[in-house]
Design a protein around this motif. Structure first.
Motif, PDB file in Angstrom:
ATOM      1  N   ILE A  70       2.478  -4.128  16.790  1.00  0.00           N
ATOM      2  CA  ILE A  70       2.691  -4.162  15.340  1.00  0.00           C
ATOM      3  C   ILE A  70       1.992  -2.990  14.667  1.00  0.00           C
ATOM      4  O   ILE A  70       2.572  -2.294  13.820  1.00  0.00           O
ATOM      5  CB  ILE A  70       2.211  -5.506  14.765  1.00  0.00           C
ATOM      6  CG1 ILE A  70       3.148  -6.634  15.214  1.00  0.00           C
ATOM      7  CG2 ILE A  70       2.138  -5.449  13.230  1.00  0.00           C
ATOM      8  CD1 ILE A  70       2.649  -8.020  14.853  1.00  0.00           C
ATOM      9  N   PHE A  74       4.368  -0.506  12.826  1.00  0.00           N
ATOM     10  CA  PHE A  74       4.488  -0.756  11.386  1.00  0.00           C
ATOM     11  C   PHE A  74       3.239  -0.388  10.580  1.00  0.00           C
ATOM     12  O   PHE A  74       3.321  -0.205   9.373  1.00  0.00           O
ATOM     13  CB  PHE A  74       4.823  -2.232  11.144  1.00  0.00           C
ATOM     14  CG  PHE A  74       6.086  -2.671  11.813  1.00  0.00           C
ATOM     15  CD1 PHE A  74       7.322  -2.361  11.281  1.00  0.00           C
ATOM     16  CD2 PHE A  74       6.053  -3.388  13.007  1.00  0.00           C
ATOM     17  CE1 PHE A  74       8.498  -2.752  11.897  1.00  0.00           C
ATOM     18  CE2 PHE A  74       7.223  -3.782  13.644  1.00  0.00           C
ATOM     19  CZ  PHE A  74       8.447  -3.459  13.088  1.00  0.00           C
ATOM     20  N   ASN A  77      -2.750  -3.973   8.287  1.00  0.00           N
ATOM     21  CA  ASN A  77      -2.782  -4.937   7.175  1.00  0.00           C
ATOM     22  C   ASN A  77      -1.593  -5.887   7.121  1.00  0.00           C
ATOM     23  O   ASN A  77      -1.322  -6.482   6.076  1.00  0.00           O
ATOM     24  CB  ASN A  77      -2.907  -4.207   5.830  1.00  0.00           C
ATOM     25  CG  ASN A  77      -4.156  -3.344   5.763  1.00  0.00           C
ATOM     26  OD1 ASN A  77      -5.219  -3.737   6.225  1.00  0.00           O
ATOM     27  ND2 ASN A  77      -4.013  -2.148   5.203  1.00  0.00           N
ATOM     28  N   TYR A  78      -0.877  -6.038   8.232  1.00  0.00           N
ATOM     29  CA  TYR A  78       0.188  -7.041   8.255  1.00  0.00           C
ATOM     30  C   TYR A  78      -0.392  -8.420   8.562  1.00  0.00           C
ATOM     31  O   TYR A  78      -1.432  -8.542   9.210  1.00  0.00           O
ATOM     32  CB  TYR A  78       1.260  -6.671   9.277  1.00  0.00           C
ATOM     33  CG  TYR A  78       2.305  -5.743   8.704  1.00  0.00           C
ATOM     34  CD1 TYR A  78       3.436  -6.241   8.074  1.00  0.00           C
ATOM     35  CD2 TYR A  78       2.136  -4.362   8.749  1.00  0.00           C
ATOM     36  CE1 TYR A  78       4.384  -5.395   7.533  1.00  0.00           C
ATOM     37  CE2 TYR A  78       3.080  -3.501   8.206  1.00  0.00           C
ATOM     38  CZ  TYR A  78       4.204  -4.031   7.591  1.00  0.00           C
ATOM     39  OH  TYR A  78       5.132  -3.195   7.036  1.00  0.00           O
ATOM     40  N   SER A  81       3.713 -14.293   7.519  1.00  0.00           N
ATOM     41  CA  SER A  81       4.114 -14.887   6.247  1.00  0.00           C
ATOM     42  C   SER A  81       5.025 -16.103   6.420  1.00  0.00           C
ATOM     43  O   SER A  81       5.242 -16.859   5.468  1.00  0.00           O
ATOM     44  CB  SER A  81       4.825 -13.845   5.381  1.00  0.00           C
ATOM     45  OG  SER A  81       5.970 -13.325   6.051  1.00  0.00           O
ATOM     46  N   LYS A 136       9.865  -3.710   3.521  1.00  0.00           N
ATOM     47  CA  LYS A 136       8.640  -3.480   4.284  1.00  0.00           C
ATOM     48  C   LYS A 136       8.327  -4.603   5.274  1.00  0.00           C
ATOM     49  O   LYS A 136       7.418  -4.476   6.095  1.00  0.00           O
ATOM     50  CB  LYS A 136       7.463  -3.305   3.322  1.00  0.00           C
ATOM     51  CG  LYS A 136       7.554  -2.062   2.460  1.00  0.00           C
ATOM     52  CD  LYS A 136       6.359  -1.952   1.530  1.00  0.00           C
ATOM     53  CE  LYS A 136       6.451  -0.711   0.654  1.00  0.00           C
ATOM     54  NZ  LYS A 136       5.307  -0.604  -0.281  1.00  0.00           N
ATOM     55  N   ASN A 137       9.046  -5.704   5.185  1.00  0.00           N
ATOM     56  CA  ASN A 137       8.797  -6.843   6.072  1.00  0.00           C
ATOM     57  C   ASN A 137       9.545  -6.675   7.393  1.00  0.00           C
ATOM     58  O   ASN A 137      10.467  -5.860   7.505  1.00  0.00           O
ATOM     59  CB  ASN A 137       9.217  -8.149   5.402  1.00  0.00           C
ATOM     60  CG  ASN A 137       8.349  -8.493   4.207  1.00  0.00           C
ATOM     61  OD1 ASN A 137       7.333  -7.846   3.955  1.00  0.00           O
ATOM     62  ND2 ASN A 137       8.743  -9.511   3.466  1.00  0.00           N
ATOM     63  N   PHE A 214       6.581 -11.233   9.198  1.00  0.00           N
ATOM     64  CA  PHE A 214       5.351 -10.522   8.850  1.00  0.00           C
ATOM     65  C   PHE A 214       5.540  -9.750   7.546  1.00  0.00           C
ATOM     66  O   PHE A 214       6.627  -9.234   7.272  1.00  0.00           O
ATOM     67  CB  PHE A 214       4.968  -9.538   9.956  1.00  0.00           C
ATOM     68  CG  PHE A 214       4.574 -10.185  11.256  1.00  0.00           C
ATOM     69  CD1 PHE A 214       3.237 -10.378  11.580  1.00  0.00           C
ATOM     70  CD2 PHE A 214       5.546 -10.607  12.162  1.00  0.00           C
ATOM     71  CE1 PHE A 214       2.881 -10.966  12.787  1.00  0.00           C
ATOM     72  CE2 PHE A 214       5.193 -11.199  13.369  1.00  0.00           C
ATOM     73  CZ  PHE A 214       3.853 -11.382  13.675  1.00  0.00           C
ATOM     74  N   SER A 215       4.450  -9.661   6.778  1.00  0.00           N
ATOM     75  CA  SER A 215       4.438  -8.861   5.555  1.00  0.00           C
ATOM     76  C   SER A 215       3.075  -8.201   5.426  1.00  0.00           C
ATOM     77  O   SER A 215       2.095  -8.637   6.042  1.00  0.00           O
ATOM     78  CB  SER A 215       4.720  -9.737   4.328  1.00  0.00           C
ATOM     79  OG  SER A 215       4.754  -8.952   3.144  1.00  0.00           O
ATOM     80  N   ASN A 216       3.013  -7.161   4.601  1.00  0.00           N
ATOM     81  CA  ASN A 216       1.726  -6.529   4.294  1.00  0.00           C
ATOM     82  C   ASN A 216       1.522  -6.427   2.782  1.00  0.00           C
ATOM     83  O   ASN A 216       0.752  -5.597   2.309  1.00  0.00           O
ATOM     84  CB  ASN A 216       1.627  -5.143   4.933  1.00  0.00           C
ATOM     85  CG  ASN A 216       2.635  -4.154   4.344  1.00  0.00           C
ATOM     86  OD1 ASN A 216       3.578  -4.552   3.654  1.00  0.00           O
ATOM     87  ND2 ASN A 216       2.451  -2.876   4.623  1.00  0.00           N
TER      88      ASN A 216
END
Length: 232
Positions: A70, A74, A77-78, A81, A136-137, A214-216
């Motif tokens: 990850i 990407f 900070n992910y 979610s 961004k996810n 996943f999200s940040n």
């Protein structure tokens, strides 16, 4: 992972060992429950918020290999979610038509500029955020069984995530449709705006998948992720 940015998905087989897969399956089987987040029918067994319902899965799923992947792909900070477990039994008639994943899961329904409409399933609120959130996810699908055309493998339209939110009739590259066959222990990375579908199963083989989003990104004041797991 340049293929992910171009196509909106990528498949990495043999990511988890057979022993790791067995431990995940055992944790799920030992936790089978009648709680509201557990949904069972002849064609589907699903567990919403599966990492919250079965916390021992967290260390099995979010191991160092996945964390490094990850971060490398990407960035930092992910966080998790959303998480769902799907068990599509053999010969299941359950199918999902082509769609994009346009919602995020939140704790409460709060009227917020740019967020809407809301839906609610099994006491879980979902809302469509601004497209910038979705861009961004990403999703990681962990396959606990070998998956191919016979037991409901995903079908996708490569690169269909690049034009934002669209209706299916606006997709002009249907001829590029691809089946996503994934081995047991393999993972599939997927962009939420990628058009994807799943057909009926014609084989006796189950298709068990852990779907982890996943999200940040932080939500505006008043909104809260319903399932946030900071694993880093």
């Amino acid at each position: 992972m340049n293929g992910f940015k171009k196509n909106g998905f990528a498949i990495l087989n043999d990511f988890y060992s057979p022993q790791e897969v067995s431990e995940m399956v055992l944790a799920i089987e030992n936790a089978m429950s009648n709680r509201p987040t557990f949904r069972r029918s002849n064609d589907l067994f699903a567990i919403r918020q599966v990492l919250k319902e079965i916390p021992q899965l967290i260390k099995l799923v979010l191991d160092e290999k996945l964390k490094k992947l990850i971060t490398a792909t990407f960035g930092e900070n992910y966080f998790v979610s959303k998480s769902i477990y799907f068990d599509k039994p053999g010969n299941s008639n359950w199918f999902v038509a082509y769609h994009q994943d346009l919602t995020i899961s939140v704790r409460d329904k709060v009227l917020t500029n740019g967020f809407g409409p809301y839906t609610k399933k099994q006491d879980q609120f979902a809302v469509q955020p601004p497209v910038a959130f979705l861009e961004k996810n990403f999703t990681v699908r962990i396959h606990l069984d070998h998956t191919d055309e016979s037991n409901g493998a995903l079908r996708v339209i490569p690169a269909s995530h690049l034009a934002g939110i669209r209706r299916m009739e606006q997709v002009d590259n249907m001829s590029t449709e691809q089946f996503c066959c994934v081995n047991e222990g393999g993972i599939m990375l997927m962009h939420p705006l990628l058009f994807h579908a799943s057909g009926k199963s014609t084989a006796a083989q189950s298709r068990r998948v852990l779907h982890i989003e996943f999200s940040n990104q932080e939500l505006p004041a008043g909104l809260h992720w319903s399932e946030r797991i900071n694993y880093q």
